[in-house]
Design an enzyme around this catalytic site. Structure first.
Site, PDB file in Angstrom:
ATOM      1  N   ASP A 480       0.834  -1.205   0.000  1.00 52.98           N
ATOM      2  CA  ASP A 480       0.000   0.000   0.000  1.00 52.98           C
ATOM      3  C   ASP A 480       0.869   1.255   0.000  1.00 52.98           C
ATOM      4  OD1 ASP A 480      -2.343   1.454  -0.030  1.00 52.98           O
ATOM      5  OD2 ASP A 480      -3.189   0.476   1.738  1.00 52.98           O
ATOM      6  N   ASP A 550     -10.630   1.784  -3.140  1.00 52.26           N
ATOM      7  CA  ASP A 550     -11.104   1.577  -1.775  1.00 52.26           C
ATOM      8  C   ASP A 550     -12.631   1.561  -1.706  1.00 52.26           C
ATOM      9  OD1 ASP A 550      -8.657   1.281  -0.593  1.00 52.26           O
ATOM     10  OD2 ASP A 550      -8.533   3.310   0.204  1.00 52.26           O
TER      11      ASP A 550
END
Length: 764
Positions: A480, A550
């Site tokens: 990430d 997301d």
């Protein structure tokens, strides 16, 4: 695949699978002649380019050729300062402070195969027969500058890659202030532009508009990453071109940092498209004997509309950009604990989710943020890559073993490029982050960015992460990156090289990823940047899939996944079923519809499986079994977009077809119900019109019924007794009929409804 060179005529003709790209030398300047459908190679090609004498406001560099003006000549790599007033492809500053350069042709080479780019990701050829590469050498003797234009064509893809290498052979330093990867001058401006834009949680929405005179379109990221807001891609479409027909020209940059892409219409109606590293806050000092390599641009022509362009990118990126053992393997069905627990978990909680995953057929459990340091929320511990023994008393190895005992592999989340001010690493090395001395350090998500332009920082990450990845049977890593760059400066860079920091960061990141993925070839790496903030070809070179967004809401994902598919294959898209009300938009959709959307990518779940009812367990089991049947088709097949969420009612449909056209998977999504609707049909694409297909259905509408036509039926719980159930009474339907008359899809009821079909060819 051929590259023809006739130096006596100054002509270079590049032929890929169905495409021609032609360059002609005009008084030593490489001019762009043609790019489009494949042409025969003969002498008539030399007469394509026409030059006209212009007004005195378009100066002429060659006094004996008044028809030659660089301000009107379509060029391959235009320069600044010698009478072309349009946007240049590169710009230099010499030691005397002047910014004028003039590159002229100095030679060429043609080599089989495709050379790698030093320190940068790029499309590759697995053998020399797959590709040919043309290198045009240009020189500015006054500056001591040599520029090599690299072009590669492919035998099996309608793509041409371009990049540029600068070599300084002079006696005094010079500075690159702009170094784009590709520039193409089109003869007219009868085009629309198309690009992908958005924001966090609504990435890569399709934007289309016509070109107009002037700087018709300027796209860029100044964020140190390719970004949620824009994607390093631009396309020109002929007016009237659509999904299935018309000329389309795509430009995709294999780079993960700040970029710029522009389309400029000039005074004579020509259009200049360019793409490369963003010149904003960029420069590169070249000492004598040094060189600079630009990232690669991948240019795709399609005469079969936007869909044809997309399928070329899909095949090329899936097979000759992504690498490693996972490139051609089926990707595992996973469950991620992030939206199930956030930071609030311990080893026992993770083990209970894994225990629930095994019987459903899930293959991989991913432990997300919160397992390291003292990470109870997002304000600490990034950089401290050691287990939090409060949550994991026996460590990662023990937890992975407990997960494996349930028949499920183990994966892990990391965010290596970041550091928390509240961390042991930051307290020990406060100068290791990007920062400007004496200035405040802007935080995002309570974190700073490590300075990957420094080799010692990359070495620390390599050793630390290698220890983590070796500490347990880890089969998957989610990598990430959750903020953009500010205070882009390095404590180790000299003042004259500070504007190199952002690009040196990317070179450091690429080198780190190369080292880690080479050391751990069996780990499946997935990239993430707050979802899709770094969904670009550069990252796909190291990690074959990316967390698409997301935003896990099924309806929002229709637009996000559709837009992403303009350039990127389904095999690169992570897609999960999450809980409802959705955590991003509070929408409630059925588990069936959420599953149908997620099946058009790398399928998984992101919720607490222990909260499933028996009916939900049953449905999830069947979803997983269904996806296992179609997984290879979705991940390796050709994608055809059928209905766009950006047009009309928002209804969306797409399908995946096997290379031999004997199998297909179709997904249709109705967003809002219509009272007393007309009969609507979904016409299919990509099938063999000479084949007959048996159609099976395995999807559920929001009312819990299976929809496959009047003959379809389902048990009362809305779930068939097998992943797919024969529809239409088992009667084979012709491929021609399906592509002309389609399937009736107006029987769906309720909002946010979906249906899917599997097609198999049968003998007549």
């Amino acid at each position: 695949m051929n590259i023809f060179a006739d130096e006596s005529l100054g002509l270079f003709h590049l032929q890929s699978k169905d495409t021609s790209y032609i360059i002609q030398l005009i008084e030593g300047y490489p001019a762009h002649v043609y790019w489009g459908a494949r042409l025969r190679h003969d002498s008539s090609l030399t007469g394509v380019l026409e030059l006209r004498e212009r007004a005195s406001f378009s100066p002429t560099p060659v006094l004996t050729r008044p028809s030659l003006s660089l301000d009107a000549l379509p060029q391959e790599y235009p320069q600044y300062g010698t009478s072309d007033f349009r946007r240049p492809a590169y710009q230099v500053q010499l030691a005397d402070g002047t910014r004028i350069s003039e590159l002229k042709y100095a030679g060429y080479t043609i080599t089989p195969g495709k050379p790698a780019l030093e320190g940068l990701p790029a499309v590759y050829a697995e053998n020399e027969a797959e590709a040919q590469t043309l290198e045009l050498t240009l020189k500015d003797d006054y500056a001591g500058l040599t520029v090599r234009l690299l072009y590669t064509v492919f035998a099996d893809h309608n793509a041409i890659t371009r990049s540029v290498r600068f070599e300084h052979n002079g006696e005094a330093p010079l500075r690159l202030e702009q170094a784009l990867s590709a520039s193409v001058d089109f003869a007219d401006s009868s085009y629309d532009t198309l690009h992908l834009s958005g924001a966090w949680a609504r990435e890569r929405h399709v934007q289309r508009r016509p070109l107009t005179p002037g700087a018709a379109l300027s796209l860029e990221s100044r964020r140190g990453s390719s970004s949620h807001q824009t994607n390093p891609f631009i396309a020109l479409l002929r007016h009237g071109a659509d999904e299935d027909q018309g000329d389309v020209y795509g430009f995709s940059l294999v780079y993960s940092g700040s970029f710029a892409a522009t389309a400029e219409v000039e005074q004579f109606g020509q259009t200049r498209v360019s793409i490369g590293i963003n010149p904003f806050d960029f420069s590169w000092l070249l000492e004598p004997g040094q060189s600079f390599q630009t990232p690669e641009a991948v240019l795709v022509y399609s005469g079969e509309g936007l869909g044809g362009m997309s399928r070329t990118y899909h095949r090329l990126y899936r097979t000759r950009l992504c690498r490693g053992v996972h490139r051609d393997q089926a990707r595992p069905i996973l469950v991620n604990n992030w939206e199930a627990t956030y930071f609030d978990f311990d080893a026992d909680k993770i083990a209970t989710i894994a225990k629930a995953a095994g019987p459903l057929g899930i293959e991989l459990f991913v432990l997300d943020d919160g397992w390291f340091g003292r990470r109870d929320k997002d304000n600490s511990s990034l950089g401290d890559w050691f287990e939090d023994r409060r949550k994991l008393p026996e460590g990662l190895a023990d937890l992975a073993g407990r997960v494996n005992k349930e028949g499920v592999q183990f994966g892990l989340w990391v965010e290596p490029e970041m550091v928390s001010p509240d961390s042991e690493l930051y307290r020990k090395h406060p100068d290791w982050c990007l920062h400007a001395a004496g200035r405040r350090r802007t935080e995002g998500r309570n974190q700073l960015i490590l300075d990957l332009s420094r080799p010692e920082v990359c070495d620390y990450l390599y050793e630390t992460l290698s220890a983590v990845f070796s500490s347990a049977p880890i089969r998957y890593i989610k990598w990430d990156m959750n903020r953009n760059m500010t205070e882009i400066a390095s404590a180790k860079a000299s003042p004259e090289r500070q504007k190199e920091t952002a690009h040196r960061y990317m070179l450091g990141l690429y080198n780190l990823l190369e080292r880690l993925t080479s050391r751990f070839p069996d780990i499946l790496f997935e990239s993430c940047s707050g979802g899709g903030g770094r969904f670009d070809p550069g990252i796909l070179f190291y990690m074959p899939q990316t967390w698409t967004s997301d935003n896990t809401d099924a309806v929002e994902r229709l637009a996000i996944q559709y837009g992403t598919s303009i350039v990127y294959p389904a095999s690169s898209m992570g897609a999960h079923v999450s809980d409802v009300p959705n955590h991003q938009v509070d929408r409630i959709t059925t588990l069936a519809t959420r599953g149908d959307v997620a099946m058009s990518g790398n399928f998984g779940y992101e919720l607490d499986l222990t909260n499933f009812t028996e009916a939900e367990k049953d449905l999830a089991t069947r979803q997983i079994a269904q996806y296992k049947e179609i997984r290879t088709l979705v991940q390796q097949g050709d994608m055809y977009r059928l209905l766009s969420p950006f047009e009309g009612s928002g209804d969306t449909a797409w399908m995946f077809v096997s290379e031999d056209k004997t199998e297909a998977f179709v997904a249709y999504f109705r967003v809002l119900a219509i009272p007393n609707p007309p009969i609507s049909r979904l016409t299919l694409k990509g099938l063999n019109p000479e084949l007959d297909y048996v159609i099976e259905t395995g999807a559920k509408g929001s009312n819990g019924h299976v929809h496959g036509g009047a003959e379809a039926s389902a048990p009362a719980d809305g779930v068939s007794s097998a992943p797919f159930q024969t529809a239409f009474g088992g009667t084979p339907l012709g491929g021609d009929r399906l592509m002309r008359m389609g399937l009736v899809v107006s029987d769906l009821r309720g909002d946010y409804a979906s249906c899917t079909y599997r097609l198999r060819a049968v003998q007549r």
